[in-house]
Structure formats: C-alpha cells, structure tokens
Design a protein around this motif. Structure first.
Motif, PDB file in Angstrom:
ATOM      1  N   ASP A  62       0.853  -1.365   0.035  1.00 49.68           N
ATOM      2  CA  ASP A  62      -0.062   0.148  -0.052  1.00 49.68           C
ATOM      3  C   ASP A  62       1.110   1.426  -0.015  1.00 49.68           C
ATOM      4  N   GLU A  63       0.189   2.356   0.001  1.00 46.36           N
ATOM      5  CA  GLU A  63       0.957   3.864   0.014  1.00 46.36           C
ATOM      6  C   GLU A  63       1.951   3.770   1.231  1.00 46.36           C
ATOM      7  N   HIS A  64       1.679   3.253   2.279  1.00 48.31           N
ATOM      8  CA  HIS A  64       2.458   3.394   3.557  1.00 48.31           C
ATOM      9  C   HIS A  64       3.660   2.116   3.640  1.00 48.31           C
ATOM     10  N   GLY A  65       3.642   1.458   2.529  1.00 53.60           N
ATOM     11  CA  GLY A  65       4.573   0.299   2.383  1.00 53.60           C
ATOM     12  C   GLY A  65       4.247  -1.150   3.231  1.00 53.60           C
ATOM     13  N   GLY A  66       2.947  -1.249   3.662  1.00 51.10           N
ATOM     14  CA  GLY A  66       2.382  -2.233   4.154  1.00 51.10           C
ATOM     15  C   GLY A  66       2.139  -3.315   3.196  1.00 51.10           C
ATOM     16  N   ALA A  67       2.438  -4.525   3.485  1.00 54.28           N
ATOM     17  CA  ALA A  67       2.240  -5.702   2.554  1.00 54.28           C
ATOM     18  C   ALA A  67       0.695  -6.257   2.606  1.00 54.28           C
ATOM     19  N   HIS A  68       0.170  -6.520   1.596  1.00 48.92           N
ATOM     20  CA  HIS A  68      -1.197  -6.891   1.487  1.00 48.92           C
ATOM     21  C   HIS A  68      -1.640  -8.204   0.579  1.00 48.92           C
ATOM     22  N   LYS A  69      -2.519  -9.001   0.547  1.00 50.28           N
ATOM     23  CA  LYS A  69      -2.420  -9.923  -0.346  1.00 50.28           C
ATOM     24  C   LYS A  69      -4.168 -10.051  -0.342  1.00 50.28           C
ATOM     25  N   PHE A  70      -4.558 -10.345  -1.782  1.00 56.40           N
ATOM     26  CA  PHE A  70      -6.032 -10.667  -1.885  1.00 56.40           C
ATOM     27  C   PHE A  70      -6.209 -11.699  -2.971  1.00 56.40           C
ATOM     28  N   THR A  71      -7.434 -12.140  -3.081  1.00 55.86           N
ATOM     29  CA  THR A  71      -7.686 -13.306  -4.218  1.00 55.86           C
ATOM     30  C   THR A  71      -8.850 -12.161  -5.084  1.00 55.86           C
ATOM     31  N   ALA A  72      -8.512 -12.378  -6.477  1.00 56.86           N
ATOM     32  CA  ALA A  72      -9.458 -11.448  -7.042  1.00 56.86           C
ATOM     33  C   ALA A  72     -10.843 -12.173  -7.108  1.00 56.86           C
ATOM     34  N   GLU A  73     -11.731 -11.147  -7.135  1.00 58.13           N
ATOM     35  CA  GLU A  73     -13.488 -11.537  -6.935  1.00 58.13           C
ATOM     36  C   GLU A  73     -13.700 -12.416  -8.412  1.00 58.13           C
ATOM     37  N   TRP A  74     -13.281 -12.275  -9.523  1.00 56.08           N
ATOM     38  CA  TRP A  74     -13.444 -12.731 -10.676  1.00 56.08           C
ATOM     39  C   TRP A  74     -12.537 -13.803 -11.335  1.00 56.08           C
ATOM     40  N   GLY A  75     -12.907 -15.021 -11.697  1.00 55.85           N
ATOM     41  CA  GLY A  75     -11.891 -15.832 -12.088  1.00 55.85           C
ATOM     42  C   GLY A  75     -12.157 -16.071 -13.637  1.00 55.85           C
ATOM     43  N   THR A  76     -11.376 -16.754 -14.178  1.00 56.74           N
ATOM     44  CA  THR A  76     -11.154 -17.084 -15.506  1.00 56.74           C
ATOM     45  C   THR A  76     -11.041 -18.658 -15.788  1.00 56.74           C
ATOM     46  N   TYR A  91      -7.452   0.558  -4.910  1.00 57.69           N
ATOM     47  CA  TYR A  91      -7.981   0.407  -3.631  1.00 57.69           C
ATOM     48  C   TYR A  91      -8.750   1.735  -3.185  1.00 57.69           C
ATOM     49  N   PRO A  92      -9.502   1.959  -2.214  1.00 51.58           N
ATOM     50  CA  PRO A  92      -9.987   3.076  -1.716  1.00 51.58           C
ATOM     51  C   PRO A  92      -8.904   3.694  -0.802  1.00 51.58           C
ATOM     52  N   ALA A  93      -8.509   4.835  -0.751  1.00 52.36           N
ATOM     53  CA  ALA A  93      -7.617   5.458   0.058  1.00 52.36           C
ATOM     54  C   ALA A  93      -7.783   4.892   1.334  1.00 52.36           C
ATOM     55  N   ASP A  94      -6.787   4.542   2.076  1.00 53.39           N
ATOM     56  CA  ASP A  94      -6.791   3.988   3.496  1.00 53.39           C
ATOM     57  C   ASP A  94      -7.661   3.000   3.665  1.00 53.39           C
ATOM     58  N   ARG A  95      -7.692   2.102   2.697  1.00 52.77           N
ATOM     59  CA  ARG A  95      -8.524   0.726   3.004  1.00 52.77           C
ATOM     60  C   ARG A  95      -7.939  -0.156   1.921  1.00 52.77           C
ATOM     61  N   PRO A  96      -6.692  -0.504   2.027  1.00 48.47           N
ATOM     62  CA  PRO A  96      -6.206  -1.416   1.111  1.00 48.47           C
ATOM     63  C   PRO A  96      -6.694  -2.972   1.194  1.00 48.47           C
ATOM     64  N   GLU A  97      -7.304  -3.212   2.282  1.00 50.20           N
ATOM     65  CA  GLU A  97      -7.992  -4.621   2.532  1.00 50.20           C
ATOM     66  C   GLU A  97      -9.080  -4.685   1.644  1.00 50.20           C
ATOM     67  N   ASP A  98      -9.766  -3.531   0.707  1.00 50.66           N
ATOM     68  CA  ASP A  98     -10.759  -3.520  -0.006  1.00 50.66           C
ATOM     69  C   ASP A  98     -10.072  -3.583  -1.683  1.00 50.66           C
ATOM     70  N   ALA A  99      -8.951  -4.027  -1.638  1.00 52.08           N
ATOM     71  CA  ALA A  99      -8.129  -3.975  -3.039  1.00 52.08           C
ATOM     72  C   ALA A  99      -8.785  -4.809  -3.959  1.00 52.08           C
ATOM     73  N   ARG A 100      -8.643  -4.572  -5.354  1.00 48.94           N
ATOM     74  CA  ARG A 100      -9.201  -5.214  -6.438  1.00 48.94           C
ATOM     75  C   ARG A 100      -8.418  -5.186  -7.650  1.00 48.94           C
ATOM     76  N   LEU A 101      -8.433  -6.175  -8.415  1.00 44.26           N
ATOM     77  CA  LEU A 101      -7.858  -5.864  -9.607  1.00 44.26           C
ATOM     78  C   LEU A 101      -8.181  -4.698 -10.368  1.00 44.26           C
ATOM     79  N   SER A 102      -7.418  -3.989 -11.083  1.00 43.73           N
ATOM     80  CA  SER A 102      -8.036  -2.852 -11.859  1.00 43.73           C
ATOM     81  C   SER A 102      -8.020  -3.394 -13.439  1.00 43.73           C
ATOM     82  N   SER A 103      -9.251  -3.477 -13.919  1.00 45.78           N
ATOM     83  CA  SER A 103      -9.463  -3.903 -15.468  1.00 45.78           C
ATOM     84  C   SER A 103     -10.561  -3.151 -15.664  1.00 45.78           C
ATOM     85  N   THR A 104     -10.587  -2.997 -17.187  1.00 45.70           N
ATOM     86  CA  THR A 104     -11.682  -2.404 -17.879  1.00 45.70           C
ATOM     87  C   THR A 104     -12.919  -3.033 -17.249  1.00 45.70           C
ATOM     88  N   MET A 105     -13.189  -4.006 -17.167  1.00 49.86           N
ATOM     89  CA  MET A 105     -14.639  -4.783 -16.825  1.00 49.86           C
ATOM     90  C   MET A 105     -14.874  -4.344 -15.079  1.00 49.86           C
TER      91      MET A 105
END
Length: 135
Positions: A62-76, A91-105
C-alpha cells in the motif's frame, strides 16, 4: 389522506433520494482510489455451474509500504494470469484491504452500475412523484 397517495409520496421520495445518493457516490469513488501494481503469487481454483474457474492471488504494497494479499473476485477459465505477472491494483484510500484488480470490466462495474442503478431509481422516483402532480 389516501393510502395510494401516501405510498407514492413516501416511496417516490425515498427512491429518488436513493438514486441521488448512488449517482453522487461515483465522483468520490474516482477521487479516493489509489492505484498501484501487484504481483500474482498464486491461483485459487473454484467450481461454478459453468465449470472450474481460477482467480489470481495478488500481493501488493500500500501507499505506506504495508504488505497485503487478496484473491480476485473474478475468475477465468485459466491462462489469463501467470505466477509472477504484474497486475494493476486499485483500492480506496486508507482501505487497502478492499483492493481489487483494476481492469476495464472491473472499472465499468464499479462506476457504470451505480450510475445506471442510480439513474433508474431517480427515474422511478420522478415518475411516482410526477403521478401525484398529474393525478
């Protein structure tokens, strides 16, 4: 007061306000998101009615250097992301736990759905309130 008039008045106002809230959220969502790059560290399989799908597991800082991991909501069906691939993450500022892949869809779903749903709510609210004025 007729119950039908009361339902149209209260229901129309509530639906109109809900639509306005949805539409007004979109600019705030766009302003308050952080973009970064993550790395695919794994792939998580899951079964659906259509067959087996695979969702990438992504690690990022994240922007503070904290390490995070998530599984994408969409599969292929597989093969879209290989281990070690760099992928765009949002991800929303100050909420890296809500991260997601950034894609057109994903971006379309995040911004178009609230606008579309909000627009429908506004239209229904205006129709209900307008029917009072005409009726």
């Amino acid at each position: 007061m007729d119950i039908g008039v009361l339902i149209k008045l209260v229901g129309g106002a509530m639906v109109l306000v809900a639509g306005l809230v949805q539409v007004l959220k979109v600019p705030r969502l766009r302003r308050n998101r952080v973009r970064t790059v993550g790395r695919v560290t794994g792939v998580k399989p899951f079964d659906t009615d259509e067959g087996r799908l695979y969702a990438p597991v992504v690690a990022f800082a994240d922007e503070h250097g904290g390490a995070h991991k998530f599984t994408a909501e969409w599969g292929t069906g597989g093969g879209q992301h290989d281990l070690g691939d760099e992928v765009p993450v949002t991800y929303p500022a100050d909420r890296p736990e809500d991260a997601r892949l950034s894609s057109t869809m994903q971006n379309a779903l995040t911004f178009v759905l609230p606008l579309g749903l909000g627009g429908v709510f506004i239209l229904v609210g205006l129709i209900l309130l307008g029917s009072l004025a005409l009726g």
